[in-house]
Enzyme design. Structure first.
Site, PDB file in Angstrom:
ATOM      1  N   HIS A 360     -23.732  29.394 -29.869  1.00 15.98           N
ATOM      2  CA  HIS A 360     -23.660  28.121 -29.162  1.00 15.98           C
ATOM      3  C   HIS A 360     -22.747  28.219 -27.960  1.00 15.98           C
ATOM      4  O   HIS A 360     -23.100  27.833 -26.860  1.00 15.98           O
ATOM      5  CB  HIS A 360     -23.076  27.050 -30.090  1.00 15.98           C
ATOM      6  CG  HIS A 360     -24.132  26.281 -30.799  1.00 15.98           C
ATOM      7  ND1 HIS A 360     -23.838  25.332 -31.736  1.00 15.98           N
ATOM      8  CD2 HIS A 360     -25.467  26.321 -30.704  1.00 15.98           C
ATOM      9  CE1 HIS A 360     -24.962  24.818 -32.188  1.00 15.98           C
ATOM     10  NE2 HIS A 360     -25.959  25.418 -31.583  1.00 15.98           N
ATOM     11  N   CYS A 672     -38.228  43.466 -17.876  1.00 10.70           N
ATOM     12  CA  CYS A 672     -37.511  42.190 -17.928  1.00 10.70           C
ATOM     13  C   CYS A 672     -36.126  42.319 -18.552  1.00 10.70           C
ATOM     14  O   CYS A 672     -35.463  41.323 -18.810  1.00 10.70           O
ATOM     15  CB  CYS A 672     -38.331  41.134 -18.666  1.00 10.70           C
ATOM     16  SG  CYS A 672     -38.609  41.553 -20.397  1.00 10.70           S
TER      17      CYS A 672
END
Ligand code: PEP
Ligand code: MG
Length: 764
Positions: A360, A672
């Site tokens: 988070h 990527c």
């Protein structure tokens, strides 16, 4: 008090205190001696913090020791502030009846009635307030008054002297590495954010009116819910990103959790506990449960939630951000309850000290777009108000830097800004190399979904959308409708440009709090497509949401991560076809199949490119994982980060082979991983034949600027040389020399200074 005794005590205390070199110990000694000599029940010292404009309780004999160093009062709050602002002594028999009295139950002040406070001054400057209190409702005598005034004067010069000694500049530069970081560089004073009363400080106490305690708890909860709704609304109207929003909602869902509310209410009623005690009991039980299950994010959210409840229940004041200049917030963890209210213009950067950096926090840090270093092992006691440099590029903080270092960093910040301006001037132009070769530039996304619509002009496509990020910000698996909304928004905002969404890539460093999974070697464990295939309901829900969005907008590309077996590709492809058929039946409308690809992350794929090519439309190289597995180097372990090397000859050769095989099979291939956003890395990729790169937004403008100034054909020649070399330093030097020859040396040098470690970039 006897006059002689008073004089003797005075000289004894002054000597004792003056001979103690540690100011904190000296202050503790002082309050003990004063309390004994005056026969008071409590003696406390509050020092005024110029930087925060608050009084902090720094020593006490009589108040709870847990409160010392933590409890603060605003400059206009409590009797202490009356003494401080008037500069006059205040002697009260009944402190509680004074209009400025502020009740702080958790400091253990309940029993004290009388109050005598004197200002601590040095040459007219207010340093703090010295207070004695007694349980007897009676004013202190004149002797005590003059005793305290005299001691306060001695104390004034002692504190001033100690401050001067501490401000002598340190020669050694204090640089401390963190575990993860984001963004640029910030230089500002540190503001240490600590909860005024922590959960552990709450005393377990019984009360005699449980009904009242339940009522109090409900009121606080109701108030917090209203504030939360307001904050959510503010976020929806504002431009804060998806991660911030998700962060807030995880806190919001605790606020709305009826089972937690019921348990606290029952604990109050059944055990006749005070509301604060019941909150501590219940939250600690939930914390133990969450810790046992390794739910790191929930632990942080629960702690924050308990903290907020307790603070509100005892009316502790919130920390306020009334600073004229921006500050660097230093805190253990970023509490969710704070996020919505963070005034972005007042926060230059932030630092967290907990060694358990949660997913988070890292995601949030990135989304806030503020320079940050997380997981810094820092002693926060002495840094409040001190200058601090947050170096997001190098994942470190520098404490109390001398002027010369500050100047150097300011210069770097300016250079970065100048360069950013330079790149921005042509960021909307396509990348055509000097010899006309077009290079496709894609965006790696997954966080700042709200802002992505602004990027359409700068990129050719979304080359990687990390769908797991949105999952990580939920409390449970998101529904099909919720996912459909996310994907539709994304496809719509980029249409007609292609959006390549990667199916759920969890496991290893990307965990879901609601899917606890402990493994000895998670990077080699249950992750990526392995998890997806083991949980068909999750896979089908995601595929349905994706295909429904594709049916509407038509620009979806779909790829799967961590492929190591052909069967995995075949199984997912079969599921896609099934879902498309089902959708066709349900809607009676045509569904074209999205272009389908696999990520090349496991070296095994390099040996089955021909077979894979028969199943897919394109390949996308996850160079972060490919390098990790090829070189057997854990990408998130700082101990071995020096071995994590994209220029290792074997990585270069493998990348070359993959490009060659894809071309031979007529399949599109792009990169990527982080290497695509690295200036020398991008040159290396072009030299090996790649013409499609996807990267984080922060790298795009620079890479475009560089690639518009190189020749693809010339780089292909450099690539041939690279394949003959055996050391990564030689390979890197090749690209460095080429960049210099193209006049790009300064840009490369600056970007090297910024070069973030792999751990620094791992979550982004
Ligand atoms: C990679 O491994 O290079 C990649 C792009 O995927 P992630 O970093 O999300 O694992
Ligand atoms: Mg990967």
């Amino acid at each position: 008090m006897d006059g002689k005794l008073f004089l003797r005590a005075l000289s004894q205390i002054t000597q004792e205190v003056a001979s103690e070199h540690d100011l904190t110990k000296a202050m503790a000694l002082l309050v003990q001696n004063i309390r004994k000599t005056t026969d008071a029940d409590c003696c406390s010292l509050y020092l005024f913090d110029e930087f925060r404009k608050r009084y902090r309780l720094v020593a006490s004999d009589g108040l709870l020791q847990q409160a010392v160093g933590k409890v603060t009062l605003r400059a206009d709050e409590g009797l202490v502030s009356v003494v401080g602002s008037t500069g006059e002594l205040l002697n009260l028999a009944d402190a509680l009846s004074h209009p400025n009295f502020k009740y702080l139950p958790e400091v253990g002040e309940d029993e004290y009635l009388s109050f005598l406070g004197v200002p601590v001054l040095n040459k007219g400057d207010l340093l703090g307030v010295l207070v004695v209190q007694s349980k007897v409702k009676q004013m202190f005598g004149e002797q005590e008054e003059s005793f305290l005034v005299t001691l306060a004067a001695q104390l004034g010069s002692l504190i001033a002297r100690s401050k001067e000694e501490n401000s002598v500049e340190e020669d050694v530069l204090q640089r401390i590495k963190g575990l993860a970081s984001t963004g640029d560089i910030a230089i500002a004073p540190a503001l240490v954010w600590q909860p005024e009363v922590s959960l552990e400080d709450v005393r377990i106490q019984h009360g005699d009116d449980p009904l009242m305690q339940v009522e109090l708890f409900n009121q606080v909860l109701f108030q917090l819910q209203i504030e939360m709704d307001r904050a959510t609304l503010k976020m929806q109207e504002g431009d804060k990103g998806q991660a911030v929003f998700g962060y807030i909602s995880s806190y919001g869902s605790l606020l709305d959790d009826a089972s937690i509310q019921d348990e606290i209410t029952r604990t109050i009623e059944d055990g006749k506990y005070l509301a604060t005690s019941a909150v501590r009991i219940v939250i600690e039980r939930l914390l133990a449960e969450a810790k046992k299950q390794g739910q790191n994010d929930r632990v942080i959210d629960l702690k924050d939630f308990g903290q907020v409840l307790v603070s509100r229940l005892i009316h502790a004041c919130n920390q306020e951000f009334d600073f004229s200049e921006p500050v660097i917030l230093v805190m253990e963890n970023m509490p969710s309850s704070m996020v919505a209210e963070l005034p972005a213009d007042k926060i230059a950067g932030f630092v967290t000290t907990s060694q358990d950096t949660s997913a988070h926090a890292t995601v949030l840090a990135r989304d806030l777009g503020i320079p940050s270093v997380l997981g810094v092992n820092l002693n926060v006691n002495d840094i409040d108000g001190h200058t601090i440099i947050v170096d997001g590029h190098n994942c470190e903080v520098i404490l109390d830097p001398p002027e010369s270092v500050v100047d150097e960093f300011k210069q770097l910040v300016n250079q970065n800004r100048e360069q950013r301006d330079l790149f921005a001037r042509e960021s909307m132009k396509p990348v055509d190399c000097l010899d006309g070769q077009h290079i496709v530039i894609g965006l790696n996304a997954g966080l700042n979904q709200n802002n992505e619509s602004n990027l359409i002009g700068e990129t050719d496509c979304i080359g990687l959308y990390r769908s797991e990020i949105a999952f990580m910000l939920c409390q449970t698996f998101p529904s099909e409708q919720q996912q459909f909304d996310w994907y539709s928004h994304l496809l719509e905002s980029f249409a007609p440009k292609p959006v390549c969404i990667r199916t759920l890539d969890i496991g290893s460093d990307k965990g879901l709090s609601y899917l606890p999974n402990k493994e000895a070697n998670p990077a080699l464990g249950w992750r990526g497509v392995r998890v997806t295939l083991d949980m068909p309901n999750i896979m089908y829900t995601q595929l349905r949401a994706l295909l429904r969005a594709h049916q509407k907008y038509g620009n979806l590309e779909l790829m799967i991560p961590m492929v190591s077996r052909l069967e995995e590709v075949v199984a997912v492809k079969k599921a896609i076809i099934e879902v498309a058929n089902e959708l066709r039946g349900k809607t009676a409308q045509e569904v074209t199949l999205p272009r389908f690809g696999v990520m090349i992350e496991v070296p095994a794929c390099a040996y089955m490119m021909d077979e894979l090519s028969r199943e897919v439309d394109f390949f996308s190289i996850g160079s972060n994982d490919l390098t990790q597995y090829l070189l057997a180097v854990d990408r998130s372990n700082p101990k071995v980060s020096r071995f994590f090397d994209h220029f290792h000859p074997c990585v270069v050769r493998c990348l070359h082979e993959l490009a060659r095989k894809a071309e031979a099979n007529g399949k599109r291939i792009n990169v990527c991983g982080e290497i695509a956003g690295d200036p020398l890395g991008a040159l290396m990729l072009l030299s090996l034949g790649y013409t499609s790169l996807s990267m984080n937004y922060s790298y795009i403008a620079r890479i475009k600027y560089i690639l518009r100034r190189v020749s693809f054909a010339q780089l292909r020649e450099v690539g041939k040389q690279a394949l003959t070399l055996t050391e990564s330093s030689q390979i890197k030097a090749l690209y460095d020399n080429y960049a210099n020859a193209q006049g790009l040396g300064r840009i490369i040098a600056l970007s090297n200074q910024e070069s973030a470690s792999e751990i620094n970039a791992k979550h982004f």
